[in-house]
Write an enzyme that holds these catalytic residues in place. Structure first.
Site, PDB file in Angstrom:
ATOM      1  N   HIS A 145     -20.931  75.814 -33.561  1.00 32.60           N
ATOM      2  CA  HIS A 145     -21.934  75.146 -34.407  1.00 32.60           C
ATOM      3  C   HIS A 145     -23.350  75.453 -33.909  1.00 32.60           C
ATOM      4  O   HIS A 145     -24.057  74.573 -33.413  1.00 32.60           O
ATOM      5  CB  HIS A 145     -21.639  73.635 -34.335  1.00 32.60           C
ATOM      6  CG  HIS A 145     -22.294  72.790 -35.374  1.00 32.60           C
ATOM      7  ND1 HIS A 145     -23.640  72.792 -35.622  1.00 32.60           N
ATOM      8  CD2 HIS A 145     -21.767  71.873 -36.222  1.00 32.60           C
ATOM      9  CE1 HIS A 145     -23.910  71.910 -36.573  1.00 32.60           C
ATOM     10  NE2 HIS A 145     -22.784  71.350 -36.955  1.00 32.60           N
ATOM     11  N   GLU A 249     -23.217  78.714 -38.555  1.00 29.30           N
ATOM     12  CA  GLU A 249     -22.072  78.319 -37.738  1.00 29.30           C
ATOM     13  C   GLU A 249     -20.870  79.221 -38.020  1.00 29.30           C
ATOM     14  O   GLU A 249     -20.405  79.303 -39.143  1.00 29.30           O
ATOM     15  CB  GLU A 249     -21.731  76.853 -38.043  1.00 29.30           C
ATOM     16  CG  GLU A 249     -22.959  75.939 -38.007  1.00 29.30           C
ATOM     17  CD  GLU A 249     -22.732  74.592 -38.679  1.00 29.30           C
ATOM     18  OE1 GLU A 249     -21.572  74.155 -38.798  1.00 29.30           O
ATOM     19  OE2 GLU A 249     -23.718  73.967 -39.098  1.00 29.30           O
TER      20      GLU A 249
HETATM   21  C1  BG6 Z   1     -22.170  70.711 -40.260  1.00 27.19           C
HETATM   22  C2  BG6 Z   1     -21.487  70.075 -41.467  1.00 27.19           C
HETATM   23  O1  BG6 Z   1     -21.346  71.684 -39.707  1.00 27.19           O
HETATM   24  O2  BG6 Z   1     -22.418  69.709 -39.289  1.00 27.19           O
HETATM   25  C3  BG6 Z   1     -22.362  68.960 -41.991  1.00 27.19           C
HETATM   26  O3  BG6 Z   1     -21.269  71.059 -42.459  1.00 27.19           O
HETATM   27  C4  BG6 Z   1     -22.654  67.956 -40.902  1.00 27.19           C
HETATM   28  O4  BG6 Z   1     -21.681  68.322 -43.085  1.00 27.19           O
HETATM   29  C5  BG6 Z   1     -23.284  68.696 -39.730  1.00 27.19           C
HETATM   30  O5  BG6 Z   1     -23.554  66.983 -41.413  1.00 27.19           O
HETATM   31  C6  BG6 Z   1     -23.615  67.797 -38.544  1.00 27.19           C
HETATM   32  O6  BG6 Z   1     -22.504  67.060 -38.171  1.00 27.19           O
HETATM   33  P1  BG6 Z   1     -22.586  65.993 -37.014  1.00 27.19           P
HETATM   34  O7  BG6 Z   1     -21.233  65.355 -36.911  1.00 27.19           O
HETATM   35  O8  BG6 Z   1     -22.962  66.730 -35.770  1.00 27.19           O
HETATM   36  O9  BG6 Z   1     -23.662  65.018 -37.416  1.00 27.19           O
END
Ligand code: BG6
Length: 274
Positions: A145, A249
């Protein structure tokens, strides 16, 4: 014991990995930070680190068995190879995570994750091996990510999606075909592109920096920026942070990967400063 380790390639090239989530929290190339890390991010293991390269496993998105994006990013990993300088000058380290009572309570499978981070001249490679160490098959999704730091989102373009089908979580649509060669982020965007960046990769460019992201065995790419309201709604995100980041990501997320007993999936991404 320190909670993070640093790979030093040279005086002004380094990477830092936090043992919580094996999250790469910083990558400085030629004195310039390439990753976005929220100044409001928790760094004490009370919440997933908001920025850098959190590692999503065994589930991308909301999860019936546990927290969103799974437990890998909220687990303490072990260093199994301390930072080492290789003969070609690259610096590497290896971390591992294996199942324990806490993970088995959510997801009753035996696994080994081995994560190798390599810092080279102008590039950073993160390679993950997922091994099924149990006697029954399991399935999962996995994602690196990455939060890229950009000087100004308004002048940022991301390529590598042309002709790919995607599902759009903001619009609630699926199977849309991408018509743009370069995507400009000018709103809340949250899309899962299938077979994106293959084989050319994604170019993330601003007037100052061009980064090339290439992937192996990670067929999908998620593109995310929370924009104004969603940024403000996140307690660990700077209100204006969305202006300086874009998440591109690398993932295996649109289908679940099945691993039989004893099998390993090896997947990786490389980011190069051009
Ligand atoms: C992304 C998702 O990978 O991560 C989003 O596609 C999400 O939907 C984002 O809001 C952040 O996620 P988190 O759990 O770290 O707040």
């Amino acid at each position: 014991m320190a909670n993070s380790i640093t790979l030093d390639w040279s005086e002004n090239c380094s990477a830092t990995i936090h043992l919580y989530g094996a999250t790469v929290t910083s990558w400085i190339n030629n004195g310039k930070e390439q990753l976005f890390l929220s100044s409001k991010s928790k760094m004490d293991g009370s919440k997933a680190i908001r920025g850098g390269i959190p590692l999503v496993f065994p589930n991308f998105g909301p999860w019936e068995h546990g927290p969103q994006h799974g437990f890998a990013r909220i687990s303490w990993w072990k260093i199994i190879e301390q930072p080492t300088k290789m003969s070609n000058g690259d610096v590497t380290t290896v971390l591992q995570l294996t199942d324990d009572d806490k993970t088995r309570n959510m997801w009753n499978h035996q696994f080994l994750l081995t994560y190798k981070v390599t810092l080279g001249e102008n590039n950073l490679t993160t390679k993950l091996e997922v091994t099924n160490t149990g006697s029954e098959q399991f399935d999962f999704t996995v994602l690196l990510h990455t939060y890229f730091r950009v000087s100004d989102i308004n002048s940022c373009k991301v390529s590598g999606f042309l002709g790919c089908n995607y599902s759009d979580k903001v619009e609630g649509t699926d199977n849309v075909s991408e018509a743009s060669k370069e995507i400009v982020i000018d709103r809340n965007i949250d899309r899962v592109y299938r077979l994106a960046g293959q084989p050319d990769g994604h170019l993330i460019s601003t007037p100052e920096t061009k980064l090339m992201l290439t992937k192996i065995n990670l067929p999908d790419t998620v593109l995310w920026n929370p924009w104004t309201e969603k940024a403000a709604a996140m307690s660990d995100f700077d209100d204006l942070g969305y202006l300086n980041m874009v998440c591109v990501e690398s993932g295996y997320v649109s289908q679940r990967k099945i691993l039989h007993a004893g099998e390993t999936l090896t997947c990786s991404q490389n980011i190069t400063v051009l």
